[in-house]
Scaffold this motif. Structure first.
Motif, PDB file in Angstrom:
ATOM      1  N   VAL A   1      -0.749   5.259   1.083  1.00 54.89           N
ATOM      2  CA  VAL A   1      -0.393   6.040   2.266  1.00 54.89           C
ATOM      3  C   VAL A   1       0.406   7.285   1.905  1.00 54.89           C
ATOM      4  O   VAL A   1       0.146   8.378   2.433  1.00 54.89           O
ATOM      5  CB  VAL A   1       0.397   5.176   3.269  1.00 54.89           C
ATOM      6  CG1 VAL A   1       0.852   6.025   4.461  1.00 54.89           C
ATOM      7  CG2 VAL A   1      -0.443   4.005   3.753  1.00 54.89           C
ATOM      8  N   VAL A   2       1.354   7.160   0.989  1.00 51.83           N
ATOM      9  CA  VAL A   2       2.191   8.321   0.642  1.00 51.83           C
ATOM     10  C   VAL A   2       1.468   9.281  -0.290  1.00 51.83           C
ATOM     11  O   VAL A   2       1.951  10.381  -0.559  1.00 51.83           O
ATOM     12  CB  VAL A   2       3.540   7.890   0.015  1.00 51.83           C
ATOM     13  CG1 VAL A   2       4.321   6.999   0.965  1.00 51.83           C
ATOM     14  CG2 VAL A   2       3.332   7.194  -1.337  1.00 51.83           C
ATOM     15  N   GLY A   3       0.310   8.869  -0.815  1.00 49.47           N
ATOM     16  CA  GLY A   3      -0.475   9.753  -1.668  1.00 49.47           C
ATOM     17  C   GLY A   3      -0.193   9.635  -3.147  1.00 49.47           C
ATOM     18  O   GLY A   3      -0.609  10.486  -3.925  1.00 49.47           O
ATOM     19  N   ALA A   4       0.496   8.570  -3.550  1.00 53.44           N
ATOM     20  CA  ALA A   4       0.882   8.422  -4.956  1.00 53.44           C
ATOM     21  C   ALA A   4      -0.184   7.746  -5.807  1.00 53.44           C
ATOM     22  O   ALA A   4      -0.251   7.971  -7.016  1.00 53.44           O
ATOM     23  CB  ALA A   4       2.189   7.629  -5.063  1.00 53.44           C
ATOM     24  N   HIS A   5      -1.027   6.894  -5.179  1.00 49.38           N
ATOM     25  CA  HIS A   5      -1.985   6.095  -5.950  1.00 49.38           C
ATOM     26  C   HIS A   5      -3.311   5.944  -5.234  1.00 49.38           C
ATOM     27  O   HIS A   5      -3.396   6.027  -4.007  1.00 49.38           O
ATOM     28  CB  HIS A   5      -1.424   4.695  -6.212  1.00 49.38           C
ATOM     29  CG  HIS A   5      -0.411   4.650  -7.308  1.00 49.38           C
ATOM     30  ND1 HIS A   5      -0.746   4.707  -8.643  1.00 49.38           N
ATOM     31  CD2 HIS A   5       0.936   4.542  -7.257  1.00 49.38           C
ATOM     32  CE1 HIS A   5       0.358   4.641  -9.373  1.00 49.38           C
ATOM     33  NE2 HIS A   5       1.388   4.539  -8.557  1.00 49.38           N
ATOM     34  N   TRP A   6      -4.350   5.692  -6.031  1.00 44.31           N
ATOM     35  CA  TRP A   6      -5.659   5.331  -5.529  1.00 44.31           C
ATOM     36  C   TRP A   6      -5.652   3.859  -5.089  1.00 44.31           C
ATOM     37  O   TRP A   6      -4.844   3.065  -5.601  1.00 44.31           O
ATOM     38  CB  TRP A   6      -6.715   5.502  -6.615  1.00 44.31           C
ATOM     39  CG  TRP A   6      -6.828   6.869  -7.192  1.00 44.31           C
ATOM     40  CD1 TRP A   6      -6.213   7.332  -8.316  1.00 44.31           C
ATOM     41  CD2 TRP A   6      -7.606   7.961  -6.682  1.00 44.31           C
ATOM     42  NE1 TRP A   6      -6.562   8.642  -8.552  1.00 44.31           N
ATOM     43  CE2 TRP A   6      -7.417   9.057  -7.553  1.00 44.31           C
ATOM     44  CE3 TRP A   6      -8.447   8.109  -5.570  1.00 44.31           C
ATOM     45  CZ2 TRP A   6      -8.031  10.278  -7.362  1.00 44.31           C
ATOM     46  CZ3 TRP A   6      -9.064   9.330  -5.369  1.00 44.31           C
ATOM     47  CH2 TRP A   6      -8.865  10.404  -6.264  1.00 44.31           C
ATOM     48  N   PRO A   7      -6.541   3.473  -4.181  1.00 46.44           N
ATOM     49  CA  PRO A   7      -6.639   2.053  -3.814  1.00 46.44           C
ATOM     50  C   PRO A   7      -6.877   1.133  -5.018  1.00 46.44           C
ATOM     51  O   PRO A   7      -6.330   0.030  -5.076  1.00 46.44           O
ATOM     52  CB  PRO A   7      -7.834   2.033  -2.848  1.00 46.44           C
ATOM     53  CG  PRO A   7      -7.819   3.386  -2.221  1.00 46.44           C
ATOM     54  CD  PRO A   7      -7.397   4.321  -3.332  1.00 46.44           C
TER      55      PRO A   7
END
Length: 272
Positions: A177-183
């Motif tokens: 959600v915060v944009g730090a990691h891929w699923p």
């Protein structure tokens, strides 16, 4: 509630086998997702959806910080005989496994690969390489599993177990959600966290640190560690207000645990 505070971790072999099978499945799913276009599509789908206020997710995502997890485990594990040993060993294994795999895979972060206008980053997510696996998801998964190992009766108390698992999953999901990691990074972190908790348990069975950590000198060492972690989480807190609030709350929990440990040491001294 007395049964909850079991002195010696005893999780059945069947439960452990199921957990490790789930962990392996998560790792396989992470690999398959990483190698497919679904990883990108899932990332974009999350960021195309209204996920709620940014401050809430920034607050939640701090729960996967490694120092935060260790501090919480030391506090929560006070009533478990092997709690401190499991917490420290889980932290040490994770501190080796996570950086090693990040360097090995060297996966680019979403913000360095995708068009930034397609994402809705919250806070200051990293944009460098070393995205796989998610260290926060790994730490959150390890936290949940180690608490269960500390207090096996949780497996029979669904009213306590389910919120604990849900909390760990939400912390892991927050990294997307915060944009730090891929699923895929998050799935890998969740799977690895289960394996790390199991390895910490095996390590403690093979070479137990508990006999020392329950001594007076061992408790002084734990007290110093707790105080150091309290200072660390406060000094390294991200600049966002929500992040500082989360870190401050964890620091208070750690400080209360340290005070309780100190009072226990003073009581032992007076009794001695």
């Amino acid at each position: 509630m007395r049964q909850l505070f079991s002195s010696i971790p005893r999780v059945s072999a069947r439960s452990q086998s199921i957990a490790l099978a789930l962990a392996t499945l998560l790792l396989l799913l992470a690999w398959a997702l990483w190698r497919s276009d679904w990883n990108r599509e899932a990332m974009l789908a999350v960021h195309a959806t209204a996920m709620g206020p940014a401050w809430l997710w920034i607050f939640i995502t701090q729960g996967g910080d490694a120092a935060v997890v260790l501090l919480l485990l030391l506090a929560v594990g006070r009533s478990s005989r092997q709690g401190a040993a499991l917490a420290i060993k889980g932290f040490l294994i994770g501190s080796v496994v996570s950086p090693a795999l990040k360097a090995w895979f060297s996966v680019q972060r979403p913000l360095s690969t995708l068009d930034p206008t397609l994402l809705n980053p919250m806070g200051n997510p990293p944009i460098s390489a070393n995205s796989m696996p998610s260290g926060h998801a790994l730490a959150a998964s390890t936290l949940v599993c180690l608490i269960v190992l500390m207090y096996p009766s949780l497996l029979r108390r669904k009213a306590l177990l389910l919120p604990l698992i849900l909390g760990g999953l939400v912390v892991a999901f927050s990294r997307v959600v915060v944009g730090a990691h891929w699923p895929a990074d998050v799935l890998a972190g969740l799977g690895l966290g289960i394996w790390i908790a199991w390895l910490a348990q095996r390590w403690e069975w093979w070479w137990s640190w508990t006999p020392y950590l329950i001594t007076r000198s061992g408790n002084w060492l734990l007290l110093i560690l707790e105080i150091g972690l309290v200072i660390y989480v406060m000094v390294t807190a991200p600049p966002e207000v929500a992040a500082k609030l989360a870190m401050g709350l964890v620091a208070v929990i750690g400080l209360l645990s340290a005070v309780s440990r100190f009072l226990g040491l003073q009581h032992q001294r007076s009794q001695g």
